[in-house]
Scaffold this active site. Sequence first.
Site, PDB file in Angstrom:
ATOM      1  N   HIS A 361       0.763  -1.068  -0.030  1.00 41.53           N
ATOM      2  CA  HIS A 361       0.152   0.014   0.042  1.00 41.53           C
ATOM      3  C   HIS A 361       0.824   1.283  -0.063  1.00 41.53           C
ATOM      4  O   HIS A 361       0.295   2.529   0.336  1.00 41.53           O
ATOM      5  CB  HIS A 361      -0.951   0.156   1.263  1.00 41.53           C
ATOM      6  CG  HIS A 361      -2.024  -0.857   1.214  1.00 41.53           C
ATOM      7  ND1 HIS A 361      -3.323  -0.630   0.481  1.00 41.53           N
ATOM      8  CD2 HIS A 361      -2.324  -2.058   1.703  1.00 41.53           C
ATOM      9  CE1 HIS A 361      -4.180  -1.458   0.633  1.00 41.53           C
ATOM     10  NE2 HIS A 361      -3.649  -2.339   1.270  1.00 41.53           N
ATOM     11  N   ARG A 554      -6.398  11.117   5.926  1.00 38.68           N
ATOM     12  CA  ARG A 554      -5.418  11.201   6.607  1.00 38.68           C
ATOM     13  C   ARG A 554      -4.536  12.412   6.486  1.00 38.68           C
ATOM     14  O   ARG A 554      -4.428  12.681   5.355  1.00 38.68           O
ATOM     15  CB  ARG A 554      -4.642   9.962   6.571  1.00 38.68           C
ATOM     16  CG  ARG A 554      -3.730   9.729   7.645  1.00 38.68           C
ATOM     17  CD  ARG A 554      -3.149   8.314   7.716  1.00 38.68           C
ATOM     18  NE  ARG A 554      -2.909   7.816   6.528  1.00 38.68           N
ATOM     19  CZ  ARG A 554      -1.475   7.909   6.011  1.00 38.68           C
ATOM     20  NH1 ARG A 554      -0.606   8.350   6.838  1.00 38.68           N
ATOM     21  NH2 ARG A 554      -1.092   7.412   4.892  1.00 38.68           N
ATOM     22  N   THR A 661      -8.807   6.046  -2.108  1.00 37.96           N
ATOM     23  CA  THR A 661     -10.340   5.621  -2.333  1.00 37.96           C
ATOM     24  C   THR A 661     -11.267   6.712  -2.166  1.00 37.96           C
ATOM     25  O   THR A 661     -12.191   6.441  -2.578  1.00 37.96           O
ATOM     26  CB  THR A 661     -10.764   4.484  -1.665  1.00 37.96           C
ATOM     27  OG1 THR A 661     -10.379   4.800  -0.148  1.00 37.96           O
ATOM     28  CG2 THR A 661      -9.866   3.064  -2.039  1.00 37.96           C
TER      29      THR A 661
END
Length: 824
Positions: A361, A554, A661
Site C-alpha cells: 500500500h 489522513r 479511495t
Amino acid sequence: MKKSVKPKFDKDLFKRSVQYNVRTLYRKTMEEATDRQIFTAVAYAIKDQVVDDWMETQKRYEEEDPKIVYYMSMEFLMGRALGNMVINLGADKEVRSALEEMGLDLNVIEDQEPDAALGNGGLGRLAACFLDSLSTLGYAAYGCGIRYRYGMFKQQIRDGYQREVPDDWLSDGNPFELRRPEYTKTVKFGGYVSYHTDENGRGIFTQEDYQSVKAIPYDLPIVGYGNGIVNTLRIWDAEPVQCFQLDSFDKGDYRKAVEQENLARNIVEVLYPNDNHYAGKELRLKQQYFFISASVQEAVDKFMRSHEDIHDFPKKVTFQLNDTHPTVAIAELMRVLMDDYGLPWDEAWNITTQTCAYTNHTIMSEALEKWPIELFSRLLPRVYQIIEEINRRFIEEIKKTYDGTGVDVQEKIRKMAIIYDGQVKMAHLAIVSGYSVNGVARLHTEILKKQELKDFYEMMPGKFNNKTNGITQRRFLLHANPLLAQWVTAHVGSEWITDLSRLSGLKVYADDPKAQAEFMNIKYQNKVRLAQYIQEHNGITVDSRSIFDVQVKRLHEYKRQLLNILHVMYLYNKIKDNPDIDMIPRTFIFGAKAAAGYQNAKLTIKLINSVADVVNNDADVRNRIKVVFIEDYRVSNAEIIFAASDVSEQISTASKEASGTGNMKFMLNGALTIGTMDGANVEIVEEVGEENAFIFGLSADEVIRYENYGGYDPNQIFNNDPDVRRVLMQLINGTYSPDNPELFRPLYNSLLNTLSTAKADTYFILKDFRSYAEAQQKVEDYYRDQKSWAKSAILNVASSGKFSADRTIQEYVDDIWHLDKVTR
C-alpha cells in the site's frame, strides 16, 4: 444442491423484538427509553434476523467446503453497522415503515451508534469495503483484526489544535458482536528457545520462560447484499492467562500481581500506539503478532477440524496480508506447521508459500516496516529464528541466481536481504515468501516494479500484479446519498447496486437539461444537509450555493493539505488587494486526523484553523471564502461530506499516493476531481476524460527524476514569485498567529529550509503551487456555466463503474485467491 429460499424480512416480528428488547434490557416502556436505548433494542432486533442467515451461511460452508480467504489487517474502518445491515438485508423500507408505526425515525436511531473505532484511514476503509463485497459476491471470508478498546483516538479541536482523547466506543457495549471464548488461543512473547531431539532424532524447538496472553475472538456479521450470505469479521481481544496473582500480592509485589493483566490490556488499548519511542515500537509489534498468531492458529485448527491432511491447507485457505503489518503471519504459519504439527522445513515452506499473498500500500520506502533485530528477536525469539532461516536460504538463492552473471551479488544482497544492517525488513519477507505481490493502482504497481521493488521484480516477475482499489456503492451511494441513489435507480434501474458498471447508462442523460436540473437540485439538498452539520458542530454558517471544495483524508505531508491552505491564503490576499473582485463564493472544507507524534501534520491543522479564524471573520471577504475544519473525520460524517461535495481535492505529490479511495467516493457522488496524475487519479481521468477533471502539477516521472538527481531549489520560486513569497512570509510574520509569530516557522522551514542542509520542499508544494492556482481558477470559471458543470458531474457518476470493490474482489478471486462461489 437445492438452493434455499431466503425468507422475507418479518416486519411484525421486528416490531415485537424491539419492544421486547427495551423491556428486558432496560425495564422500560418504549416511551421511557432513551434514544441510545432504542438504538440498542433495534440493533439486537436486526441482529436476531441476521443471525439466522449467519448460521445458515456457515452451514452451507460446512456442506460445500469452499476455499476461504483470511483477510488480515491491522485496521477495519467499518463505520456504523446498523444502516448498512438494514440496506444489505433488503429491509430498508420495511424497517423504516415499522419504526414510523412505532413513532420512531431510523435516521435518528442510526445517529446513536458510535463508529466502530477499529481503523483510521484508507487502508482500514478498503478492508471494510472488501468484506462487504466478499459477502455480496458469495465468497467465504474472514476479516482478522484487533478489537481496539479506544481505536486511534477521538479528535477534538481546541483553540485550533488537535487534541487526542480516547474514543470510548465500547462504553455501552457493541450489540452486533458475539464473544466466542470456545476459540480462545494463547499467544506467547519473549523468553528463549530451547532445542532437543526426540526419540526419532527430530529437532524440537520449545519457547521457554515466556509471557503469554489469551486471545478471545469477537465475531461481527458482514451481511451480503440481498443474497443471505453473512461472513465474519473476527476481532481479537486480549485477556490475561491469570487475572490476578494473589501470591505475589500477598508478598507485597503489587506490580507483579497485575503484570499479566496490564500486558493484555495494553495490547488492545489503541490502534497504532505512538511509535516514536522504543516502548511504542514494542507495543506495536506485540499487537501485530498478537492478532496474527491467534488468527493463524485458528485458521489451521479450523481446517484440521474438517480435513485430515495438513498438506491440503493451501487448497482450502489463503491469507491476504493487507500491507506489511500482518507479514509476521508467514513466520507464524511456519512455526505452527513445524512446531505444532511436526512438519519438516521444506514441507512447511511449500504450504506457506502457496498460502500467503501480500498487498503493498505504499511507494515510500520509509513506510515499509522494518524492526530492530534486538527488539524483534527478544520479543519473538522462535519467529525470529524462522525468519533468519528464510533469509539464509534466500541469500543462497540470490547467489545462485546472480553468481557469474556480472551482477554485483553483494549489492543485490544488501538491497534484497530480509535481515540486513540490524533490521528485519517485513516487506522483503512478504515478497520472498508470498505467492502474489500486488499494488493497488496501475501507476503504483508500475512504480513498485521500476523503482522501490525493482530488484525483486527482476528476480521474480511472475509474483507481481495490480489490483486497482474499489469502494462499496452500497454504503457510499445507496446509504450515504439516498436522493442520488433514487435518481440513479429511476434512470438506469436498481442493478447498479450489485453491478456498478450499469451507471454507464447515465451518460445519455448528461446533456439533458431536465436531468441536469434534477441532479444539481439533489446536490444542493445534500449541501444544505452538510451546511446544517457544520452549523451544528462548528458554529459556522456556510452558503449552500457556494462551491463546496473538499479535502478529507489522513493528514500527511505528501497528501499536501498544506498546499490547499496556502492557496486559500493566496485567494484571501487577492480579496484584500481588491475587495470588489468578482469571485464565486467557495467553502473550503477540511477533515483529517494527524498521527499523535507527527508534529508538522498537527501544525498544519492549527494553520488551517488559524486561517479560518482570520478569513471567516474579515468583513472584506463578504463570505466569498469560508474555511471549515470538520472535527473527528470518520465514516459516518464522511458519508454526508461526499454527497455534498462539488470539488474533490486529490492533490498528493505525484508518485506518492498508492491509490486513494476517497477520490472514488467523491466521483461516485458527482464531485469533479482537482488533482495530480497520481495513484488511481490516473484511472479516474481515463474513465471520465480529462475535460471533466482539473489536472495540474508535476508528473510521477518528473517527481522521481527530481528525487533521483537531488531535488530542486524552492528558494528560486520564493525569490521570483511574489504571490508565493507573500504567502510564505505570512507564515512567520504573525498574520495568522499575532501572539506567536514563530508558531508556523517549522512549516516555513519545511518549504525553504534556509537554516538547514536538509532537503527543502520534499513534497514539491511550491513547485506545484502556480499550476494548482491555475487549475483552481479553471474550477471557478467552469462552475459559472452550471449546465457544463452539471454535465461533467453526471459523467463522473456515470464513469465510476470501474471503481467498485466488487470488481476489485472479483479480480483478486480470479487472479490470486481462486475462491469458490457459494449461493443460498
